[in-house]
Design an enzyme around this catalytic site. Structure first.
Site, mmCIF file in Angstrom:
data_model
loop_
_atom_site.group_PDB
_atom_site.id
_atom_site.type_symbol
_atom_site.label_atom_id
_atom_site.label_comp_id
_atom_site.label_asym_id
_atom_site.label_seq_id
_atom_site.Cartn_x
_atom_site.Cartn_y
_atom_site.Cartn_z
ATOM 1 N N LYS A 1 0.444 3.501 -2.924
ATOM 2 C CA LYS A 1 -0.725 4.387 -3.071
ATOM 3 C C LYS A 1 -0.349 5.868 -2.984
ATOM 4 C CE LYS A 1 -3.606 0.640 -1.309
ATOM 5 N NZ LYS A 1 -4.358 0.075 -0.164
ATOM 6 N N SER B 1 0.804 -1.236 0.000
ATOM 7 C CA SER B 1 0.000 0.000 0.000
ATOM 8 C C SER B 1 0.832 1.280 0.000
ATOM 9 C CB SER B 1 -0.940 0.009 1.203
ATOM 10 O OG SER B 1 -1.948 -0.943 1.027
ATOM 11 N N TYR C 1 -4.728 3.771 8.073
ATOM 12 C CA TYR C 1 -6.099 3.253 8.207
ATOM 13 C C TYR C 1 -6.676 3.580 9.582
ATOM 14 C CZ TYR C 1 -3.829 1.022 4.364
ATOM 15 O OH TYR C 1 -3.093 0.824 3.233
ATOM 16 N N TYR D 1 -3.853 -2.393 -9.894
ATOM 17 C CA TYR D 1 -3.754 -2.311 -8.436
ATOM 18 C C TYR D 1 -2.816 -3.397 -7.888
ATOM 19 C CZ TYR D 1 -5.023 -2.518 -3.536
ATOM 20 O OH TYR D 1 -4.960 -2.543 -2.172
ATOM 21 N N VAL E 1 1.297 -3.795 3.776
ATOM 22 C CA VAL E 1 1.289 -5.103 4.452
ATOM 23 C C VAL E 1 2.551 -5.922 4.182
ATOM 24 C CG1 VAL E 1 -1.213 -5.354 4.765
ATOM 25 C CG2 VAL E 1 -0.137 -6.211 2.661
HETATM 26 O O1 DON Z 1 -4.964 -5.013 -1.321
HETATM 27 C C1 DON Z 1 -4.274 -5.577 -0.484
HETATM 28 O O2 DON Z 1 -4.760 -6.254 0.384
HETATM 29 C C2 DON Z 1 -2.770 -5.375 -0.551
HETATM 30 N N1 DON Z 1 -2.318 -5.416 -1.885
HETATM 31 C C3 DON Z 1 -2.361 -4.057 0.032
HETATM 32 C C4 DON Z 1 -2.877 -3.823 1.415
HETATM 33 C C5 DON Z 1 -1.976 -3.018 2.262
HETATM 34 O O3 DON Z 1 -0.790 -2.918 2.060
HETATM 35 C C6 DON Z 1 -2.621 -2.456 3.456
HETATM 36 N N2 DON Z 1 -1.653 -1.784 4.272
HETATM 37 N N3 DON Z 1 -1.247 -1.873 5.323
#
Ligand code: DON
Length: 310
Positions: free
Chosen positions: A67, A64, A244, A192, A262
């Site tokens: 982003k 993320s 978040y 994405y 993540v």
């Molecule tokens: O969409 C997802 O679940 C992952 N590609 C990215 C989520 C993410 O990194 C949330 N951050 N902490």
């Protein structure tokens, strides 16, 4: 420099007992295999000097954190118009929440939750003229910012996300149903997943974000990336939404605009000073790096860095 090196060492010592704790993201199988004991931290100052420690030069999945860069590109395309497609309030919900999206009729709360990032990817696709061109634009932008042409999507991570990304597919379909995606759901998901699967090291990430510490200009290349006002706004969103439903806690503990992923990375910006990236794969309950957050809390306190000084 020597002083900063000592601060990074002290930071590592302060969190040493906790390295390896937290839970590696296992809902993306390719990420579940990462060694939880990895730990790296890098600081890049306005002269482009890198101070780094541990695994700071090893690429990991930025997830993320991407982003921040796609939002920057989408703002370049739509400007203020982006706020018709996505909000700019903290969500207070998990990053992959579906409930809120229904209540708010397909307009995601902010560009950093998954739904918001899908809308942002859609904007980049429309601008680039297709999914493949959008992925090229995003990777090209990040390479230019990091001054490193070797940065690339990790195809294994991208495939792993695609194979298990049911929740993101649900979010994208939901938004398409509300008329908030211009491009096919498959194209939006492809971009994405690929942007999330870009692999970068802490040193590369901190270098790529240097323009945010320097009023929108890459101070080393001497190039304006975004206006000063836009850089200010991107940082405001990082501070309020970058972690978040733990964004308030991150602001309280660290006091800097930050964005987590993540993969265990966190990118933070110290305005008018430097950009910092930390990597420790074990996550806390909110999906943010557990030790990464602790390390930034320690480092910011020791260095006297905060946007709330005075
Ligand atoms: O969409 C997802 O679940 C992952 N590609 C990215 C989520 C993410 O990194 C949330 N951050 N902490």
């Amino acid at each position: 420099m020597a002083a900063l090196e000592a601060l990074l060492e002290e930071t590592r010592e302060a969190v040493a007992q906790r390295i390896g704790t937290g839970r590696v993201a296992d809902y993306i199988p390719a990420l579940a295999r990462i060694d939880p004991h990895k730990f790296g931290i890098a600081v890049v100052d306005l002269e482009g000097r890198v101070t780094a420690l541990g695994d700071a030069h090893e690429p990991f999945s930025i997830q993320s954190i991407s982003k921040v860069f796609t939002l920057t590109l989408a703002l370049g395309r739509l400007g203020q118009g982006i706020w018709k497609r996505v909000g700019r309030e903290p969500s207070g919900s998990p990053f992959n929440s579906i409930v809120q999206l229904e209540r708010e009729r397909g307009i995601p709360r902010n560009p950093f939750i998954n739904a918001g990032a899908l809308a942002v990817s859609d904007v980049v696709i429309s601008g680039a003229g297709g999914a493949a061109a959008a992925v090229e634009e995003i990777t090209g932008f990040i390479r230019r910012l990091a001054q490193d042409p070797a940065i690339a999507v990790d195809p294994e991570v991208a495939a792993s996300e695609k194979a298990t990304g049911y929740r993101n597919a649900a979010l994208a379909n939901f938004m398409k149903g509300f008329g908030n995606l211009e491009n096919p759901v498959e194209a939006v998901l492809e971009v994405y997943f690929k942007q999330c699967a870009i692999a970068m090291s802490c040193a590369q990430l901190a270098r790529a974000a240097l323009f945010l510490a320097a009023g929108g200009r890459d101070p080393v290349a001497g190039l304006e990336i975004v206006t000063r006002q836009r850089a200010r706004r991107i940082k405001a969103l990082m501070l309020t939404c970058g972690h978040y439903d733990a964004s308030g806690d991150f602001a309280f503990r660290v006091g800097l605009p930050g964005k987590s992923g993540v993969g265990g990375g966190i990118l933070a910006v110290v305005p008018s000073r430097c950009a910092v990236a930390v990597w420790s794969p074990g996550l806390n309950a909110n999906g943010n790096s557990l030790v990464g957050t602790l390390a930034l809390e320690q480092l910011a306190a020791k260095a006297g860095w905060s946007v709330f000084l005075g």
